[in-house]
Design an enzyme around this catalytic site. Structure first.
Site, PDB file in Angstrom:
ATOM      1  N   ASP A 136       1.175  -1.245  -0.272  1.00 39.81           N
ATOM      2  CA  ASP A 136      -0.232  -0.344   0.224  1.00 39.81           C
ATOM      3  C   ASP A 136       0.676   1.537  -0.242  1.00 39.81           C
ATOM      4  OD1 ASP A 136       0.544   0.942   2.840  1.00 39.81           O
ATOM      5  OD2 ASP A 136      -0.139  -1.272   3.368  1.00 39.81           O
ATOM      6  N   GLU A 166      22.484 -23.042 -18.418  1.00 40.70           N
ATOM      7  CA  GLU A 166      21.755 -22.487 -17.647  1.00 40.70           C
ATOM      8  C   GLU A 166      21.853 -20.843 -16.977  1.00 40.70           C
ATOM      9  OE1 GLU A 166      17.587 -25.017 -15.987  1.00 40.70           O
ATOM     10  OE2 GLU A 166      19.629 -25.019 -15.062  1.00 40.70           O
TER      11      GLU A 166
END
Ligand code: GLA
Length: 743
Positions: free
Chosen positions: A535, A615
């Site tokens: 928030d 990777e």
């Protein structure tokens, strides 16, 4: 001048670049709301409200013979119960004599340069000359309760902030049972409510629904703004979409219990009331005392939802987030949580750091488990001293080695909590929120500390300021992993127990204020089991927040999509995690996981030791790419190109430089199909007349060749109006990232 007062009409007009807000003092002294919407010439809009006498809608005493202006029918600026306005009230009080309600009438007003402050709470701040303040004071003659309505007008930003200050100017004690931040009456129009609900691991799911007669509520009583209902709503005209139409945003700058009610009344008028939740709220206001409500950030867009989101993104970044890290380049991090959970040693962490450093990662974050007897989540919270069994010699030797790799060191803390099995709880059981003579409700087997108790705040300040002072810690992840029950403070008398929820969050804010001011160079990341306190209040202290504990790239697209309606990309904590994913078991290509995490602060959270050489090479390239795109991602305009909740077979989003010079398209196929159409999208935010080339193209799991695509120049108007089509992509979750560059 963005705030105008017309003495003859007794009208206040607030102008921003594209919006107008208007109020009027009625003959009775009631403060009426006349308008909020697209910018007008500023003439008084009182002619819109035709006098009427509707049955069962009462009149003020002065109007008992005319009967033309009921408080129940007129749009009000701040409503109160027991006064004949039978719609939702913002304010509910009990006076010393037991009477309910206040009859609020205009008393005075002031127009001031700059932005008002909200004491003890986060609120928007303004640069020089950026904002003006209007304060309108209303008073109840019986009790002398004064309500100061505060308006901060950011004309260049299209934001109006609102809050209320309640002052007991009388001689008797007043009890506040409800004190909302604002009311917004919209007498005309048919609106949809767009709100953001969810749960742990699935935060901020947009839900849009037409308003119906009666009351619809979006709220949290969990002691946190919550995963479940974000304190942010949008009212949209039925025809409003991403690109067109009227919409109004209301964002509460608050991290505790909140409530937004939207009521459609007998006349089809819509009323929104937003503020602190009134359940278990009861505040004693003695003579001379003042109560501050949290602030609401209001905006209106006549150009649809994308424009509204852009307004909030800019405003939060420029006028809410204070951290120095707001504009600094955040380090790409490796977090050990999903790599090791509680099962680590100093060697294991160092090994992870070494592997990460070799790939270009810039910071190691040591997550939960480094302190007290914290070997699982049943013990140790509250004991903020190093577990030397895991980290012999303490934090410093580890930090030094990590720093020697050229990496920063960050740490996880959960200050607001305590385990029953901890030295802190054994010493201070009264510091936990518990109801006397009742066994507390447990969640993650932990209790909540009483942040309303100044002794607890002092203790936590001492602990955490020492931690940051004594060790070279450059990042803190501030977690909060349960919601509240047994909300009872052993430090407050019986009559004040209704203040605990709000005092708790004031305590958190006070502590954060001290720590973030004392350590301004520490990068703080907020967290509450992922995005359980995502928030604007938290953003005042934390420039980034861990968006969700769900790190599955495919689910994350929906979570990040919902988050983007109100909150800027620069606040979204997002990491690449292992595949199969730990929350969903889903397998996704590494490139897709990186693409999704790049719509945020970007980092890794997996055991790098398990990766193949191929990777690792991919990760090196991803980090370099993120650095190249950093400015575009963090400072560019974010566009939602698809809606992941619709049954489409791909999701796409874009970052465009505000000057149209570059745009980064991101696309993930979510549903493999036989014999499909090509993947078609339209770009946004480009320079219509310019020509663009595909500067870079990255894909994982698909065979889109760069060579064929890079040579051709395409106009901005073609890319925006006609669009662009990619060839068939096969398999599970392939992705494409394309950089369009203006020539
Ligand atoms: C919360 C956080 C996670 C992790 C754990 C540690 O769930 O959201 O990222 O830090 O706590 O216990």
């Amino acid at each position: 001048m963005s705030i105008l007062y017309d003495a003859q009409a007794a009208a206040f007009t607030l102008h921003t670049q594209n919006t107008t807000y208007q109020m009027q003092v009625a003959r009775t002294g009631h403060l009426l709301h006349l308008y909020y919407g697209r910018r007008t010439g500023g003439d008084c809009l009182d002619y819109q409200y035709v006098p009427m006498d509707a049955g069962f809608s009462p009149n003020a005493y002065e109007l008992r013979y005319q009967r033309t202006a009921s408080v129940d029918l007129q749009p009000q600026e701040y409503s109160s119960e027991n006064t004949g306005d039978f719609r939702l009230s913002a304010l509910e009080v009990t006076l010393g004599n037991g009477a309910f309600g206040t009859d609020l009438r205009y008393k005075s007003h002031a127009i001031l340069p700059g932005k008002y402050r909200v004491e003890g709470m986060p609120a928007a701040f303004a640069g020089d000359g950026e904002a003006e303040t209007l304060i309108i004071t209303l008073e109840d003659a019986a009790s002398h309760l004064q309500v100061e309505l505060l308006y901060g007008v950011f004309s260049g930003k299209d934001i109006i902030t609102r809050a209320a200050r309640l002052r007991n100017a009388g001689t008797g004690t007043i009890t506040l049972q409800k004190a909302a931040s604002m009311v917004l009456d919209l007498p005309f129009g048919h609106w949809d409510l767009l709100h953001f609900h969810g749960r742990h691991c699935m935060e901020r799911m947009p839900q849009r629904m037409p308003l119906i007669r009666g009351i619809q509520t979006v709220a949290s009583r969990r002691g946190a703004s919550s995963h479940h209902h974000n304190p942010f709503v949008i009212l949209c005209d039925h025809r409003c979409d991403e690109n067109h139409g009227d919409c109004i945003g209301l964002m509460l700058v608050y991290s505790g219990n909140h409530r937004t009610d939207v009521e459609v009344d007998q006349m089809s008028s819509t009323r929104v009331v937003m503020g602190i939740h009134d359940e278990q709220f009861n505040w004693t206001l003695a003579p001379g005392e003042v109560f501050h409500t949290p602030e609401v950030l209001l905006t209106f867009s006549h150009r649809g939802l994308t424009a509204l989101s852009h307004t909030y993104h800019r405003f939060l970044r420029q006028n809410i987030i204070r951290s120095r890290w707001n504009t600094r380049q955040r380090p790409v991090l490796i977090n050990n949580w999903e790599a090791t959970y509680f099962n680590f040693t100093a060697e294991k962490i160092l090994q992870l750091a070494e592997q990460a450093a070799a790939l270009g990662v810039e910071m190691l974050v040591l997550d939960d488990g480094w302190f007290g007897q914290r070997n699982d989540d049943n013990a140790g919270l509250g004991d903020w001293y190093v577990n030397t069994k895991k980290l012999p010699g303490g934090l410093d030797p580890l930090i030094e080695k990590i720093n020697a790799l050229g990496m920063k060191f960050g740490i996880w803390v959960e200050p607001e909590m305590v385990s029953e099995d901890s030295d802190l709880y054994r010493a201070h059981p009264e510091w936990a929120l518990t109801v006397p003579d009742r066994k507390p409700v447990m969640s993650r087997n932990q209790l909540v500390l009483d942040m309303a108790d100044p002794a607890v705040i002092e203790y936590l300040y001492t602990q955490f300021s020492a931690l940051l002072r004594e060790h070279h810690i450059e990042y803190v992840k501030w977690d909060m992993n349960r919601n509240m029950a047994d909300v009872y403070s052993h430090s407050l008398p019986a009559a004040r127990q209704g203040e605990v929820f709000h005092r708790y969050i004031l305590g958190v804010y006070g502590l954060l204020e001290r720590l973030t001011s004392e350590f301004p160079d520490v990068l703080f990341e907020g967290c509450a089991g992922g995005g359980g306190r995502y928030d604007a209040g938290m953003m005042y202290y934390f420039p980034q927040i861990w968006c969700s504990d769900d790190t599955d790239a495919i689910e994350r697209m929906t979570i990040q999509h919902g988050t983007s309606f109100g909150y800027p990309i620069s606040t979204v904590g997002a990491h690449v995690s292992a595949s199969p994913n730990h929350q969903t078991g889903r397998t996704t290509p590494l490139g897709t996981r990186a693409l999704v995490a790049m719509a945020g602060t970007f980092g890794y959270e997996l055991d790098l030791g398990k990766l193949t050489d191929g990777e690792k090479e991919q990760i090196k390239e991803q980090i370099q790419r993120f650095h190249r795109y950093y400015d575009l991602i963090q400072n560019g305009d974010y566009y939602r190109l698809t809606d992941p909740q619709e049954q489409s077979y791909f999701n796409a989003w874009e970052f465009a430089a505000p000057d149209g010079s570059r745009a980064l398209l991101n696309l993930v196929v979510t549903h493999a199909r036989a014999n499909p159409n090509g993947v078609h999208f339209r770009l946004k935010g480009l320079d219509l007349d310019a020509l663009y080339a595909v500067g870079e193209l990255h894909c994982d799991g698909c065979e889109v060749a760069l060579e064929e695509r890079s040579e051709r120049l395409i106009s901005g108007s073609s890319l925006m109006y006609a669009g662009y089509t990619l060839p068939l992509m096969r398999g599970d979750y392939p992705c494409v990232q394309m950089l369009f560059v203006r020539r």
